[in-house]
Design an enzyme around this catalytic site. Structure first.
Site, PDB file in Angstrom:
ATOM      1  N   CYS A 157     -40.602  25.457  42.840  1.00  0.00           N
ATOM      2  CA  CYS A 157     -41.032  27.023  43.068  1.00  0.00           C
ATOM      3  C   CYS A 157     -39.652  27.612  42.485  1.00  0.00           C
ATOM      4  CB  CYS A 157     -41.422  27.691  44.405  1.00  0.00           C
ATOM      5  SG  CYS A 157     -41.400  29.274  44.317  1.00  0.00           S
ATOM      6  N   GLY A 158     -39.809  28.561  41.239  1.00  0.00           N
ATOM      7  CA  GLY A 158     -38.800  29.234  40.742  1.00  0.00           C
ATOM      8  C   GLY A 158     -38.325  30.085  41.651  1.00  0.00           C
ATOM      9  N   HIS A 159     -39.253  30.993  42.185  1.00  0.00           N
ATOM     10  CA  HIS A 159     -38.903  32.023  43.003  1.00  0.00           C
ATOM     11  C   HIS A 159     -37.855  31.610  44.297  1.00  0.00           C
ATOM     12  CE1 HIS A 159     -41.111  34.820  40.956  1.00  0.00           C
ATOM     13  NE2 HIS A 159     -42.123  34.249  41.099  1.00  0.00           N
ATOM     14  N   CYS A 160     -38.387  30.245  44.940  1.00  0.00           N
ATOM     15  CA  CYS A 160     -37.626  29.617  45.790  1.00  0.00           C
ATOM     16  C   CYS A 160     -36.219  29.264  45.427  1.00  0.00           C
ATOM     17  CB  CYS A 160     -38.272  28.563  46.307  1.00  0.00           C
ATOM     18  SG  CYS A 160     -40.202  28.968  47.088  1.00  0.00           S
TER      19      CYS A 160
END
Length: 502
Positions: free
Chosen positions: A72-75
């Protein structure tokens, strides 16, 4: 295999193991680690899994857990801020700790806590795993630290005498003080809950009778003290209903804003987070003294609409230049006034010949009363709009095409920058090519960033609507698979998908 390895070992120097053996050893090592309740750390963040989660809850009074997915990019973006916050909290010997769970690997934990998106942050207090609190702070290190500090310590400072409360009020541009005759009562407890959530504001609490008297209060009241606009705003606690946390939060958000805001990089988040239903915008060029003077009447009109309409000044040569395309404007259009209904982004344009406060108030009230039609954006129709298989619609031509009673019209509402729209563009072209010779079917598209419709609001891209032939101005939203064959089935079946056999 064993004999072969024994023979090859000395010949190769005896240092390399067979890859399968190494993989097996690593797998066994990982299994041993997972089965243990030992808690390891990475950058002061506890690494949690099914077998050590209970231990972590029992050992830490306050535990904020990030449920993440490695891909996950946001993570990945949050990871360094999360680690920095964990380090700061540990360095100050806070009882609050941070942990993380790979929700894609620890599926039992993900299921138990209802994890459906990443990252999801939940706070566990005093070992209780049945009712974790959803994280509501900012997704940066400072936001996480402040939110956890509020959860760990008293959320409001106890103010016991007139000197202390006066110093507290003067210490910040804005503070909130709850005056309660019983700090253990329900109203005070609700106030503490609001204070724990609103970490960007400073809260105090007072119980002494002399402090009620000093600030002109006779009953439980929440007061907002500011060094701008109204100096003191009182929110009395309703004796029958008590203190509603959601309503108090909304009121504090609304009244913490300046009566007239300037749209800047620093204030934009505040402006949208306030959730005020209407925004009245004054677009001006701040380098023009004549245009700057218009702010006086704009401010004079603002007082009567606080909470209902937010007044915002937009400098067309500064940060505000970025929002001009949204209104179909250029810097040369300033000075000008627009009112926006935030629910549906409908825009209303005020006549430009009068910028007086009375004219502004009259205009706003007319919009609120439904007496003014929205100002709709429309691009000019291209000369070849109907020569290609996909017909190009704009605001000015939409009605005559979409609601033609002799045609079944299938429209794609898109944004040029939207990757999902770009991904389905080829399928839409192929669909149009397939039906280009059908007189009764029209395949069309409209750029919704440059064109607006009075009775149709587009909330996401792409949105597909089907307008069947015949009277009645009917509209059907298409919500199925976005491929040519499914589109065709939908069209051939008159705007519905045929039921598949079981």
């Amino acid at each position: 295999l064993v004999l072969s390895l024994a023979w090859l070992g000395p010949a190769l120097g005896g240092e390399d193991k067979d890859e399968e053996v190494i993989e097996e050893e690593e797998k066994e090592k990982k299994e041993d680690e997972v089965l243990s309740d030992e808690i390891k750390e990475e950058d002061n963040v506890l690494v949690l899994h099914e077998h050590n989660f209970a231990r972590a809850l029992s050992e830490h009074q306050l535990l904020l857990v990030e449920f993440y997915a490695p891909w996950c990019g946001h993570c990945q973006q949050l990871a360094p801020a999360f680690a920095q916050a964990a380090t700061e909290l540990r360095n100050e010997s806070s009882p609050a700790r941070l942990g993380k769970v790979d929700a894609t690997a620890q599926t039992a934990l993900a299921t138990e806590f209802g994890i459906t998106s990443y990252p999801t942050l939940k706070l566990f207090r005093d070992g209780n795993r049945t009712h974790p609190l959803a994280y509501t702070g900012r997704m940066d290190s400072q936001g996480i630290v402040r939110w956890m500090q509020r959860q760990a310590g008293p959320s409001a400072t106890l103010l016991q005498d007139t000197d202390t409360i006066a110093a507290f009020i003067n210490s910040q541009d804005m503070v909130v003080i709850g005056f309660f005759k019983d700090l253990r009562g329900e109203a005070a407890q609700a106030f503490f809950k609001v204070a724990a959530e609103m970490v960007d504001m400073t809260f105090g609490v007072a119980e002494a009778a002399e402090l009620f008297q000093a600030y002109g209060l006779s009953a439980d009241t929440v007061c907002l003290f500011k060094k701008f606009d109204e100096r003191q705003t009182n929110f009395p606690v309703d004796p029958a209903r008590g203190l509603d946390t959601a309503e108090l939060t909304r009121l504090l958000r609304v009244h913490s804003l300046q009566l007239v805001m300037e749209f800047t990089n620093k204030t934009s988040n505040q402006i949208f987070a306030a959730k005020i239903p209407h925004h009245m915008l004054l677009f001006l060029n701040k380098s023009s003294p004549e245009q700057l003077s218009l702010q006086d009447s704009f401010r004079a009109a603002a007082g009567g609409f606080r909470g209902e309409v937010l007044f915002v000044v937009v400098d067309v040569t500064g940060h505000g230049a970025d929002v001009l395309p949204f209104f179909g404007m250029t810097a040369a259009d300033a000075p000008t006034l627009r009112l926006v209904k935030m629910q549906n982004n409908r825009k209303y344009q005020m006549e430009q010949d009068d910028f007086s406060d009375s004219a502004i108030r009259t205009f706003i009230q007319a919009v609120l009363d439904g007496k003014v039609k929205p100002h709709l954006l429309s691009a000019e129709p291209p000369e070849d709009w109907d020569t290609r298989p996909v017909k190009v619609l704009v605001g000015k031509t939409f009605e005559q095409v979409a609601f033609d009673e002799t045609k079944n019209v299938f429209v794609k509402f898109y944004a040029p920058w939207c990757p999902h729209c770009q991904a389905m563009a080829a399928a839409w072209e192929e669909l149009a090519e397939r039906y280009k010779d059908r007189e009764d079917i029209v395949i069309a598209e409209m750029d919704s960033t440059a064109n607006e419709l009075e009775n149709i609001t587009i909330h996401g891209y792409p949105t597909l609507h089907y307008f069947p032939a015949g009277p009645g101005r009917k509209m059907v939203e298409y919500k199925s698979t976005r491929d040519v064959e499914t589109f065709s089935k939908f069209l051939e079946n008159g705007g519905t998908l045929p039921e598949e056999p079981p």
